[in-house]
Scaffold this motif. Structure first.
Motif, PDB file in Angstrom:
ATOM      1  N   SER A 124       6.506   8.225  -6.022  1.00  0.00           N
ATOM      2  CA  SER A 124       7.659   8.343  -5.125  1.00  0.00           C
ATOM      3  C   SER A 124       8.944   8.101  -5.904  1.00  0.00           C
ATOM      4  CB  SER A 124       7.537   7.351  -3.965  1.00  0.00           C
ATOM      5  OG  SER A 124       7.462   6.039  -4.455  1.00  0.00           O
ATOM      6  N   GLY A 125      10.079   8.335  -5.237  1.00  0.00           N
ATOM      7  CA  GLY A 125      11.373   8.134  -5.876  1.00  0.00           C
ATOM      8  C   GLY A 125      11.542   9.020  -7.089  1.00  0.00           C
ATOM      9  N   GLU A 126      12.090   8.467  -8.135  1.00  0.00           N
ATOM     10  CA  GLU A 126      12.326   9.205  -9.377  1.00  0.00           C
ATOM     11  C   GLU A 126      11.020   9.716  -9.977  1.00  0.00           C
ATOM     12  OE1 GLU A 126      14.832  10.945 -12.153  1.00  0.00           O
ATOM     13  OE2 GLU A 126      15.404   9.837 -10.360  1.00  0.00           O
ATOM     14  N   ASP A 127       9.939   8.934  -9.837  1.00  0.00           N
ATOM     15  CA  ASP A 127       8.640   9.361 -10.355  1.00  0.00           C
ATOM     16  C   ASP A 127       8.175  10.645  -9.681  1.00  0.00           C
ATOM     17  OD1 ASP A 127       8.491   7.186 -12.067  1.00  0.00           O
ATOM     18  OD2 ASP A 127       7.358   5.960 -10.643  1.00  0.00           O
ATOM     19  N   ALA A 128       8.405  10.765  -8.390  1.00  0.00           N
ATOM     20  CA  ALA A 128       7.993  11.977  -7.668  1.00  0.00           C
ATOM     21  C   ALA A 128       8.834  13.168  -8.084  1.00  0.00           C
ATOM     22  CB  ALA A 128       8.098  11.755  -6.163  1.00  0.00           C
ATOM     23  N   GLN A 172       4.641   5.292   2.225  1.00  0.00           N
ATOM     24  CA  GLN A 172       4.038   5.867   3.429  1.00  0.00           C
ATOM     25  C   GLN A 172       2.836   5.043   3.886  1.00  0.00           C
ATOM     26  OE1 GLN A 172       3.467   9.730   1.628  1.00  0.00           O
ATOM     27  NE2 GLN A 172       4.971  10.663   3.024  1.00  0.00           N
ATOM     28  N   LEU A 173       2.001   4.625   2.939  1.00  0.00           N
ATOM     29  CA  LEU A 173       0.849   3.790   3.283  1.00  0.00           C
ATOM     30  C   LEU A 173       1.304   2.446   3.841  1.00  0.00           C
ATOM     31  CD1 LEU A 173      -2.170   3.251   3.397  1.00  0.00           C
ATOM     32  CD2 LEU A 173      -2.040   2.498   1.011  1.00  0.00           C
ATOM     33  N   SER A 174       2.348   1.885   3.272  1.00  0.00           N
ATOM     34  CA  SER A 174       2.886   0.613   3.765  1.00  0.00           C
ATOM     35  C   SER A 174       3.334   0.729   5.219  1.00  0.00           C
ATOM     36  CB  SER A 174       4.051   0.166   2.883  1.00  0.00           C
ATOM     37  OG  SER A 174       4.579  -1.051   3.336  1.00  0.00           O
ATOM     38  N   ASN A 175       3.976   1.838   5.562  1.00  0.00           N
ATOM     39  CA  ASN A 175       4.419   2.057   6.945  1.00  0.00           C
ATOM     40  C   ASN A 175       3.236   2.156   7.903  1.00  0.00           C
ATOM     41  OD1 ASN A 175       7.108   2.061   6.163  1.00  0.00           O
ATOM     42  ND2 ASN A 175       7.196   4.283   5.972  1.00  0.00           N
ATOM     43  N   VAL A 176       2.199   2.888   7.507  1.00  0.00           N
ATOM     44  CA  VAL A 176       1.000   3.025   8.334  1.00  0.00           C
ATOM     45  C   VAL A 176       0.317   1.664   8.487  1.00  0.00           C
ATOM     46  CG1 VAL A 176      -1.342   4.009   8.375  1.00  0.00           C
ATOM     47  CG2 VAL A 176       0.614   5.474   7.847  1.00  0.00           C
ATOM     48  N   ALA A 177       0.188   0.948   7.387  1.00  0.00           N
ATOM     49  CA  ALA A 177      -0.456  -0.368   7.414  1.00  0.00           C
ATOM     50  C   ALA A 177       0.295  -1.335   8.324  1.00  0.00           C
ATOM     51  CB  ALA A 177      -0.552  -0.928   5.995  1.00  0.00           C
ATOM     52  N   ALA A 178       1.616  -1.317   8.260  1.00  0.00           N
ATOM     53  CA  ALA A 178       2.433  -2.225   9.075  1.00  0.00           C
ATOM     54  C   ALA A 178       2.222  -1.984  10.567  1.00  0.00           C
ATOM     55  CB  ALA A 178       3.906  -2.078   8.706  1.00  0.00           C
ATOM     56  N   LEU A 179       2.044  -0.727  10.945  1.00  0.00           N
ATOM     57  CA  LEU A 179       1.818  -0.407  12.358  1.00  0.00           C
ATOM     58  C   LEU A 179       0.501  -0.989  12.869  1.00  0.00           C
ATOM     59  CD1 LEU A 179       3.084   3.281  12.441  1.00  0.00           C
ATOM     60  CD2 LEU A 179       4.184   1.281  13.481  1.00  0.00           C
ATOM     61  N   ALA A 180      -0.415  -1.292  11.961  1.00  0.00           N
ATOM     62  CA  ALA A 180      -1.709  -1.875  12.337  1.00  0.00           C
ATOM     63  C   ALA A 180      -1.767  -3.367  12.042  1.00  0.00           C
ATOM     64  CB  ALA A 180      -2.835  -1.146  11.611  1.00  0.00           C
ATOM     65  N   GLY A 181      -0.635  -3.957  11.614  1.00  0.00           N
ATOM     66  CA  GLY A 181      -0.599  -5.394  11.372  1.00  0.00           C
ATOM     67  C   GLY A 181      -0.996  -5.818   9.972  1.00  0.00           C
TER      68      GLY A 181
END
Length: 123
Positions: free
Chosen positions: A59-63, A90-99
């Protein structure tokens, strides 16, 4: 001891200390991925962990500068079956929605596998 248990991760996961999944989340939408992680959350004690072995996209500059195998795999998944890999964000956002929160991400020798450790968000 390790005990392997089959079942439907959308319905319920038996009580456990750790859930290990490999190449699972690239096959599911964000909504379904949240459902899977919610099942994990219900099965785990407060100190329980989810270990994911999945590719993470740069992601970011790497992407922007990426010519990586992960990007090509993601494009192939999208073309072949409408599936996708996710970035760490993106994974962090999904994970956060599940606690859950991401504790660590480790690269491996395989371009299609990063080891991501999730823990429950402390309430």
């Amino acid at each position: 001891p390790v005990k392997l248990v089959g079942g439907d991760m959308f319905e319920s996961i038996p009580p456990c200390d750790v859930v290990f999944m490999k190449h699972v989340f690239c096959d599911w939408s964000d909504e379904d991925s949240v459902k899977i992680l919610q099942s994990c959350n219900l099965a785990l004690p407060p100190e329980g962990k989810v270990i994911l072995a999945d590719a993470l996209l740069p992601s970011g500059e790497d992407a922007y500068n990426a010519r990586s195998t992960q990007v090509f795999i993601d494009a192939l998944l999208l073309v072949v079956g409408g599936r996708m890999e996710r970035s760490e964000s993106q994974l962090s956002n999904v994970a956060a929605l599940a606690g859950f929160q991401i504790d660590s991400v480790e690269a491996t020798a395989s371009p299609s596998v990063n080891i991501t450790m999730l823990s429950k968000v402390k309430e």
